[in-house]
Design a protein around this motif. Structure first.
Motif, PDB file in Angstrom:
ATOM      1  N   SER A 115       0.869  -1.180   0.060  1.00  0.00           N
ATOM      2  CA  SER A 115      -0.049  -0.131  -0.126  1.00  0.00           C
ATOM      3  C   SER A 115       0.962   1.231   0.008  1.00  0.00           C
ATOM      4  N   THR A 116       0.459   2.104  -0.924  1.00  0.00           N
ATOM      5  CA  THR A 116       1.361   3.578  -0.949  1.00  0.00           C
ATOM      6  C   THR A 116       0.383   4.689  -0.700  1.00  0.00           C
ATOM      7  N   ASN A 117       0.945   5.774  -0.465  1.00  0.00           N
ATOM      8  CA  ASN A 117       0.366   7.243  -0.277  1.00  0.00           C
ATOM      9  C   ASN A 117       0.665   7.747  -1.749  1.00  0.00           C
ATOM     10  N   PRO A 118      -0.262   7.971  -2.681  1.00  0.00           N
ATOM     11  CA  PRO A 118      -0.233   8.830  -3.721  1.00  0.00           C
ATOM     12  C   PRO A 118       0.100  10.353  -3.787  1.00  0.00           C
ATOM     13  N   LYS A 157       1.925  11.669  -1.519  1.00  0.00           N
ATOM     14  CA  LYS A 157       3.408  11.652  -1.067  1.00  0.00           C
ATOM     15  C   LYS A 157       4.354  10.861  -1.840  1.00  0.00           C
ATOM     16  N   ASN A 158       4.361  11.099  -3.169  1.00  0.00           N
ATOM     17  CA  ASN A 158       5.073  10.489  -3.928  1.00  0.00           C
ATOM     18  C   ASN A 158       5.246   8.931  -3.925  1.00  0.00           C
ATOM     19  N   TYR A 159       4.046   8.319  -3.433  1.00  0.00           N
ATOM     20  CA  TYR A 159       3.972   6.862  -3.382  1.00  0.00           C
ATOM     21  C   TYR A 159       4.815   6.154  -2.291  1.00  0.00           C
ATOM     22  N   GLU A 160       4.753   6.949  -1.160  1.00  0.00           N
ATOM     23  CA  GLU A 160       5.504   6.476   0.072  1.00  0.00           C
ATOM     24  C   GLU A 160       4.729   5.135   0.477  1.00  0.00           C
ATOM     25  N   VAL A 161       5.734   4.297   0.854  1.00  0.00           N
ATOM     26  CA  VAL A 161       5.043   2.917   1.312  1.00  0.00           C
ATOM     27  C   VAL A 161       4.296   3.023   2.554  1.00  0.00           C
ATOM     28  N   GLU A 205      -4.245   6.505   1.970  1.00  0.00           N
ATOM     29  CA  GLU A 205      -4.047   5.205   1.091  1.00  0.00           C
ATOM     30  C   GLU A 205      -4.627   5.867  -0.323  1.00  0.00           C
ATOM     31  N   ASP A 226      -5.620  -1.598  -4.424  1.00  0.00           N
ATOM     32  CA  ASP A 226      -5.159  -0.069  -4.072  1.00  0.00           C
ATOM     33  C   ASP A 226      -5.363   0.097  -2.841  1.00  0.00           C
TER      34      ASP A 226
END
Length: 245
Positions: free
Chosen positions: A6-9, A11-15, A74, A161
């Motif tokens: 799972s990443t944060n879109p 924040k530059n897809y931070e895990v 998320e 996602d």
């Protein structure tokens, strides 16, 4: 074991974290457990099923800020929108619990001295419920709770996602201490959903793309089982040069 990340879109897809992708063996086991539970869950009756689900409603209220923050992380939705969406659907949840017994009771449509015509609402059976990413808590509630109230055990898959929201929803629903097999969750992408749809299920509940909806409709037709689909597409947004940004 394969992991679903799972990443944060925003924040530059931070895990943010990960969950384990469900195996075919796990999916089969959870469907089998749901099938084993469906008769006793049906016989419990609407009122008793509702009483078991009230603690889930209370847990949602208690943890709504935590849920909203995870949704925002998320999928990148503003926190106010996450909270507003959640508030609205917690209200729906309460309405289902308060009104389901009234709407699911037997209905006599005709009666005379010789006959009675009656509508009796029966559970369908094991529901394969597949929800999208855009309203991750809301769509999970819509997929799971009405099915459980009406007597359908649920095997639920969230979008790949939003696996952490899915995991949190599983944790929240666990406070209900439902009988074994009545609710379970699996994790993964469309291949996991396809495996679920091809297992020994009685009903498919799906919200998502028209492409996948058509495939699930074909699967349901081959199985000769009920299916409910909410399908959509992408809505374009046009910004003109005179917009006050």
């Amino acid at each position: 074991m394969t992991k679903l990340i799972s990443t944060n879109p925003a924040k530059n897809y931070e895990v943010l974290g990960s969950v384990e992708v469900s195996t075919v063996a796990e999916i089969k086991q959870k469907v089998a457990a749901a099938q084993a539970a469906k008769t006793s869950w049906k016989e419990l009756g609407v009122a008793k099923r509702i009483s078991l689900l009230w603690p889930v409603y209370e847990e949602l209220i208690k943890r709504k800020k935590e849920i909203a923050l995870l949704i925002t992380k998320e999928i990148g939705k503003p926190i106010k929108q996450s909270l507003d969406d959640l508030e609205g659907n917690i209200s729906f949840f309460k309405s289902w619990l308060e009104n389901a017994e009234k709407y699911l009771k037997d209905e006599i449509t005709f009666e005379d001295e010789k006959s009675i015509h009656k509508i009796v609402y029966e559970p369908i059976g094991v529901a394969a419920a597949i929800a999208p990413w855009n309203y991750p808590c809301d769509m999970a509630l819509w997929a799971i709770i009405p099915n459980l109230i009406t007597g359908n055990p649920v095997v639920f898959k969230h979008s790949e996602d939003t696996p952490l929201t899915g995991k949190l929803m599983e944790e929240i629903i666990s406070v209900a201490k439902l009988p074994k097999g009545v609710f379970s969750e699996i994790y993964g992408d469309g291949r996991v959903g396809e495996t679920l749809a091809n297992e020994n299920i009685d009903f498919i509940w799906f919200t998502g793309s028209s492409k996948i909806g058509k495939l699930l409709y074909q699967t349901a037709a081959q199985k000769f089982i009920k299916v409910i689909l909410e399908m959509g597409g992408s809505n374009p947004g046009i910004i003109f040069s005179d917009a006050n940004l």
